[in-house]
Design an enzyme around this catalytic site. Structure first.
Site, PDB file in Angstrom:
ATOM      1  N   ILE A  25       0.809  -1.223   0.000  1.00  0.00           N
ATOM      2  CA  ILE A  25       0.000   0.000   0.000  1.00  0.00           C
ATOM      3  C   ILE A  25       0.843   1.274   0.000  1.00  0.00           C
ATOM      4  O   ILE A  25       0.302   2.382  -0.014  1.00  0.00           O
ATOM      5  CB  ILE A  25      -0.971   0.029   1.199  1.00  0.00           C
ATOM      6  CG1 ILE A  25      -0.213  -0.104   2.522  1.00  0.00           C
ATOM      7  CG2 ILE A  25      -2.035  -1.057   1.055  1.00  0.00           C
ATOM      8  CD1 ILE A  25      -1.095   0.038   3.755  1.00  0.00           C
ATOM      9  N   LYS A  48       5.725  -1.464   8.010  1.00  0.00           N
ATOM     10  CA  LYS A  48       6.637  -0.536   7.340  1.00  0.00           C
ATOM     11  C   LYS A  48       8.044  -1.114   7.405  1.00  0.00           C
ATOM     12  O   LYS A  48       8.600  -1.308   8.477  1.00  0.00           O
ATOM     13  CB  LYS A  48       6.594   0.844   8.003  1.00  0.00           C
ATOM     14  CG  LYS A  48       7.534   1.860   7.363  1.00  0.00           C
ATOM     15  CD  LYS A  48       7.395   3.230   8.024  1.00  0.00           C
ATOM     16  CE  LYS A  48       8.366   4.232   7.426  1.00  0.00           C
ATOM     17  NZ  LYS A  48       8.232   5.582   8.039  1.00  0.00           N
ATOM     18  N   ASP A 153       7.216  16.431   7.548  1.00  0.00           N
ATOM     19  CA  ASP A 153       6.808  15.885   6.244  1.00  0.00           C
ATOM     20  C   ASP A 153       5.288  15.894   6.121  1.00  0.00           C
ATOM     21  O   ASP A 153       4.668  14.894   5.743  1.00  0.00           O
ATOM     22  CB  ASP A 153       7.346  14.465   6.041  1.00  0.00           C
ATOM     23  CG  ASP A 153       7.340  14.050   4.565  1.00  0.00           C
ATOM     24  OD1 ASP A 153       7.173  14.942   3.703  1.00  0.00           O
ATOM     25  OD2 ASP A 153       7.508  12.849   4.283  1.00  0.00           O
TER      26      ASP A 153
END
Length: 376
Positions: A25, A48, A153
């Site tokens: 994803i 992750k 970010d």
């Protein structure tokens, strides 16, 4: 606050094989993100990957920083790190090689990211739902800033939303602790952070002693994007991004931003002169709510010292006038598929205005491309 990386708490890591990978994803310089489920409980998670191959001195410091920050932050509007897993280690591996291989950060699974939702024309946010999105986003920023953490970010793809309509700030891979400058010695943080389209002018001009206002600029870009459906300033280079910012927010001068001429880059770059501030004028074709326009305008102030902070933003009339913020759960329940930027078609970029909402008349003044470069 996040200084002692020896205190990172993962004395034992389970093997990642306890999870079954279901789909990829996400993809980035850090590696990949997978949707997965726990083989025994069926619980959905996001994995992750932390790449380790090029680390000659043990665990990468950026990953240590991310883990430490995620262990510190516990808030409804911040993604939750469940545990850290690793690939199976060979029984013959020595102590050095046991630190190699691949590490996975395991998070609670969120069904969507905001960029994916905005890429889908069938997903329509009401003003009340946009208020809820921004309220949760700003609550998350208020919390991390109060805990002396910068996200660094902010962008729509890093804003996750669960099927129950709960927003989570995600991807703390560039995040860091911050502090006030001590003994007149300015901080020297890297300014090579924040995705270009969401990067504030102070970073583009080389500022290294920065703070929470960098994240609030990103929040302003995201808020405008809730209506325009694509990033509002899509520069190709740092110089181009500063040009687009000047065309939307007005020329960058010491009159509107005291001491901006202290930046070496300010003297070197040829920035547009004589540009008037047009944030409200340019966005009013999309954003029909006067209070919303005003808040976006305050979040996109050039001078970081004057830019509104998360506390002020949460107290803005936008959140306290009709319609009041409304739960996202009902709207999201009509969409069965997960929506992520990685899985969506490429979002509109360069040369064209984003598609105007069907129920809004296009403002001819806002489409005159002969007068300005690509902004929306």
């Amino acid at each position: 606050m996040v200084k002692n990386y020896d205190s990172v708490e993962f004395p034992y890591c389970d093997e990642v094989s306890k999870y079954e990978r279901l789909a990829k994803i996400g993809q980035g310089t850090f590696g990949e993100v997978f949707k997965a489920k726990h083989r025994q409980t069926g619980k959905k998670v996001a994995l992750k990957k932390v790449l380790m191959e090029n680390e000659k001195e043990g665990f990468p410091i950026t990953a240590l920083r991310e883990i430490k920050i995620l262990q510190l932050l516990k808030h409804e509007n911040v993604v939750h790190l469940i545990e850290i897993c690793r690939n199976k280690i060979s029984p013959t591996a020595n102590q050095y090689n046991r630190c190699k291989g691949t590490i996975f950060l395991v998070f609670d699974f969120c069904e969507h990211d905001l960029a994916g939702l905005l890429s889908n024309a069938h997903v329509k946010f009401t003003v009340a739902e946009i208020k809820k999105v921004m309220q949760m986003l700003l609550n998350g920023l208020y919390y991390i800033h109060r805990n002396k953490i910068l996200h660094r970010d902010m962008k729509a793809a890093n804003v996750l939303i669960t099927r129950d309509g709960v927003l989570k700030l995600a991807d703390f891979g560039l995040a860091r602790a911050f502090s006030l400058a001590k003994n007149s010695q300015p901080n020297k943080y890297t300014n090579r952070v924040v995705t270009l389209w969401y990067r504030p002018p102070e970073l583009l001009l080389g500022e290294r002693d920065y703070g929470p206002p960098i994240d609030l600029w990103g929040a302003g870009c995201i808020m405008a994007e809730m209506w325009t459906r694509s990033p509002i300033m899509q520069g190709n280079t740092e110089q181009h991004q500063l040009t687009l910012i000047s065309q939307l927010c007005g020329s960058i001068t010491p009159e509107v931003w005291p001491n901006v001429d202290k930046y070496e880059l300010y003297q070197k770059l040829e920035l547009p002169k004589g540009q008037k501030r047009k944030v409200k004028e340019r966005l009013k074709a999309y954003v029909k709510d006067v209070c919303a326009l005003d808040l976006i305008d305050k979040l996109l102030i050039l001078d970081p010292a004057q830019r509104t902070d998360s506390d002020e933003a949460l107290n803005h009339d936008f959140f306290w006038s009709d319609p009041m913020p409304s739960d996202l759960k009902n709207m999201l329940s009509t969409h069965n598929q997960s929506m992520f930027e990685y899985l969506a078609p490429p979002r509109r970029r360069g040369g064209h205005m984003p598609q105007q909402p069907a129920n809004q008349a296009r403002n001819p003044a806002a489409t005159n491309q002969s007068e300005f470069d690509r902004v929306f």
